[in-house]
Motif scaffolding. Structure first.
Motif, short mmCIF file in Angstrom:
data_model
loop_
_atom_site.label_atom_id
_atom_site.label_comp_id
_atom_site.label_asym_id
_atom_site.label_seq_id
_atom_site.Cartn_x
_atom_site.Cartn_y
_atom_site.Cartn_z
N CYS A 6 0.82 -1.22 0.00
CA CYS A 6 0.00 0.00 0.00
C CYS A 6 0.85 1.26 0.00
O CYS A 6 0.51 2.26 0.63
CB CYS A 6 -0.92 0.02 1.21
N GLY A 7 2.00 1.20 -0.62
CA GLY A 7 2.85 2.39 -0.68
C GLY A 7 3.73 2.58 0.54
O GLY A 7 4.38 3.61 0.68
N PHE A 8 3.72 1.62 1.48
CA PHE A 8 4.71 1.65 2.57
C PHE A 8 5.84 0.73 2.15
O PHE A 8 5.70 -0.06 1.22
CB PHE A 8 4.12 1.08 3.87
N ASP A 9 6.96 0.79 2.89
CA ASP A 9 8.00 -0.20 2.57
C ASP A 9 7.67 -1.55 3.21
O ASP A 9 8.40 -2.52 3.06
CB ASP A 9 9.40 0.31 2.95
N ARG A 10 6.54 -1.63 3.92
CA ARG A 10 6.10 -2.86 4.57
C ARG A 10 4.75 -3.29 3.99
O ARG A 10 3.93 -2.43 3.68
CB ARG A 10 5.88 -2.61 6.07
N PRO A 11 4.52 -4.59 3.91
CA PRO A 11 3.18 -5.00 3.47
C PRO A 11 2.14 -4.74 4.57
O PRO A 11 2.47 -4.68 5.75
CB PRO A 11 3.34 -6.50 3.22
N VAL A 12 0.90 -4.58 4.13
CA VAL A 12 -0.23 -4.44 5.05
C VAL A 12 -0.99 -5.77 5.01
O VAL A 12 -1.27 -6.29 3.93
CB VAL A 12 -1.15 -3.30 4.57
N ALA A 16 -3.23 6.03 7.76
CA ALA A 16 -4.64 5.71 7.52
C ALA A 16 -4.93 5.42 6.05
O ALA A 16 -5.92 4.76 5.73
CB ALA A 16 -5.52 6.87 7.98
N ALA A 17 -4.04 5.92 5.17
CA ALA A 17 -4.31 5.87 3.72
C ALA A 17 -4.81 4.51 3.21
O ALA A 17 -5.80 4.47 2.48
CB ALA A 17 -3.09 6.34 2.95
N PRO A 18 -4.18 3.37 3.63
CA PRO A 18 -4.65 2.09 3.08
C PRO A 18 -6.08 1.74 3.48
O PRO A 18 -6.68 0.87 2.84
CB PRO A 18 -3.69 1.05 3.69
#
Ligand code: OGA
Ligand code: MN
Length: 361
Positions: free
Chosen positions: A75-81, A232-234
């Motif tokens: 979701c645009g982080f360097d980590r998966p959600v 919160a974006a995702p």
């Protein structure tokens, strides 16, 4: 009769599936039949059913494997959600906050967040308290001044008065001991240990269980606002931006728990609650829409972020347990990073701080 009342209480407390799971993970001590002087030992708990997103994340990184019922998103982080197939609206971002960020919010959580006009659990008893963390560091004592503006305020000026000139004021320890037992007092360090919550932004009134816009309040600090928007974006509806308006900060010590509840005082449940974990590892229970639904237990570590939006907003949840022992607390990175800041380290070694940020309207 006492005996039967006790039995009834126990039956009542185990009435729902949520309460039963809460009890399973809650801290109990082994009964020590011989000596009360012996150190109490926490009862062993079977943690084999607790979902661990750290190991899930590690094996996902390594080979793309995921346990059944769990899905991963970029979701645009360097980590998966991670999401749960049977709980739409719930997201878990393991290690979403880097170590610098964790330290920053631990410090703010102890220094600026509990400052008036933000309210804390101590307001009801003592009125607004300024600079609690500093007072604890300086071994100050909060003293009830029975004759406001008389003895304590005059003379040596040893007593630092609150801005609001409340009945309770911080004093030097020696002033209190010289006055004997004539006034009520409590050490700042005891108050810090008993700090259970503070509220940022729009103030939540716990007695009425709603937001009270007429209570004086400051906006949520800008840096926290920006962070919450990003996190919160995702979980946001397409094209919409999260507007943080209130935050509840929970402070947990060993043995403290947050009972199963719903956060239902916000107008729009399509907006997520952004919940950040700091300090000692905890167990989080995610239940269903009824307390009868058996909850899923999962570990929350320092830096983890949970989002609850949509249907997940209707799910009971709580924190039955935190771990403060070296092996289970999992705060080594914090130990290293805060090694020069003994007061913060001392606190966080045996505590957990949860910041959960909400859009109210
Ligand atoms: C809350 C809450 C969870 C946590 O404060 O409403 O659910 O992780 N906190 O402490
Ligand atoms: Mn909650």
């Amino acid at each position: 009769m006492y005996g039967s009342d006790k039995v009834n209480d126990e039956v009542a407390s185990e009435r729902t599936a949520f309460r039963r799971t809460e009890k399973k993970y809650k801290l109990y001590y082994d009964q020590d039949s011989k000596s009360s002087k012996k150190k109490k030992r926490p009862k062993q708990v079977d943690l084999s059913e607790v979902l661990d997103f750290k190991t899930i994340s590690e094996s996902y990184d390594e080979n793309g494997d995921l346990p059944p019922g769990i899905v991963a998103f970029q979701c645009g982080f360097d980590r998966p959600v991670f999401r749960l197939q049977n709980c739409p609206g719930f997201s878990f971002i393991p290690g979403a906050l880097g170590i610098e960020e964790q330290c920053r919010w631990i410090k703010e959580g102890l220094t600026s967040f509990p400052q008036p006009p933000n309210r804390t659990n101590h307001n009801a008893m003592y009125g607004p308290i300024h600079d609690l963390f500093i007072a604890a560091k300086e071994r100050k004592v909060l003293v009830e001044d029975e004759n406001t503006h008389t003895s304590l305020d005059s003379g040596s000026n040893a007593c630092v008065s609150n801005e609001h000139s409340y009945k309770w004021k911080f004093c030097e320890e020696h002033v209190v001991s010289s006055r004997g037992k004539t006034c009520k007092s409590i050490s700042a360090s005891a108050l810090l240990r008993k700090l259970r919550w503070s509220t940022l932004g729009l103030q939540f009134d716990w007695s009425k269980r709603n937001y009270n816009a007429s209570l004086p309040h400051n906006k949520i600090p800008d840096a926290l606002c920006q962070l919450a928007k990003r996190l919160a974006a995702p979980a946001m509806p397409m094209g919409e931006e999260f507007h943080p308006e209130a935050a509840i900060v929970n402070y947990f010590g060993l043995g403290d728990m947050l009972g199963g509840h719903l956060d239902d005082m916000e107008a729009d449940w399509s907006k997520p609650i952004v919940s950040m974990s700091l300090g000692c590892k905890a167990i989080f229970l995610l239940g269903g829409k009824s307390r009868e639904d058996p909850p899923l237990a999962m570990f929350l570590r320092s830096g983890d972020v949970v989002l609850m939006a949509g249907e997940a907003r209707e799910c009971f949840h709580g924190v039955p347990r935190i771990f403060t022992d070296e092996e289970n607390a999992e705060i080594t990175p914090l130990e290293l990073h805060l090694s020069q800041e003994n007061d913060f380290l001392k606190y966080i070694r045996t505590s957990r701080i949860n910041i959960n940020i909400r859009q109210v309207f």
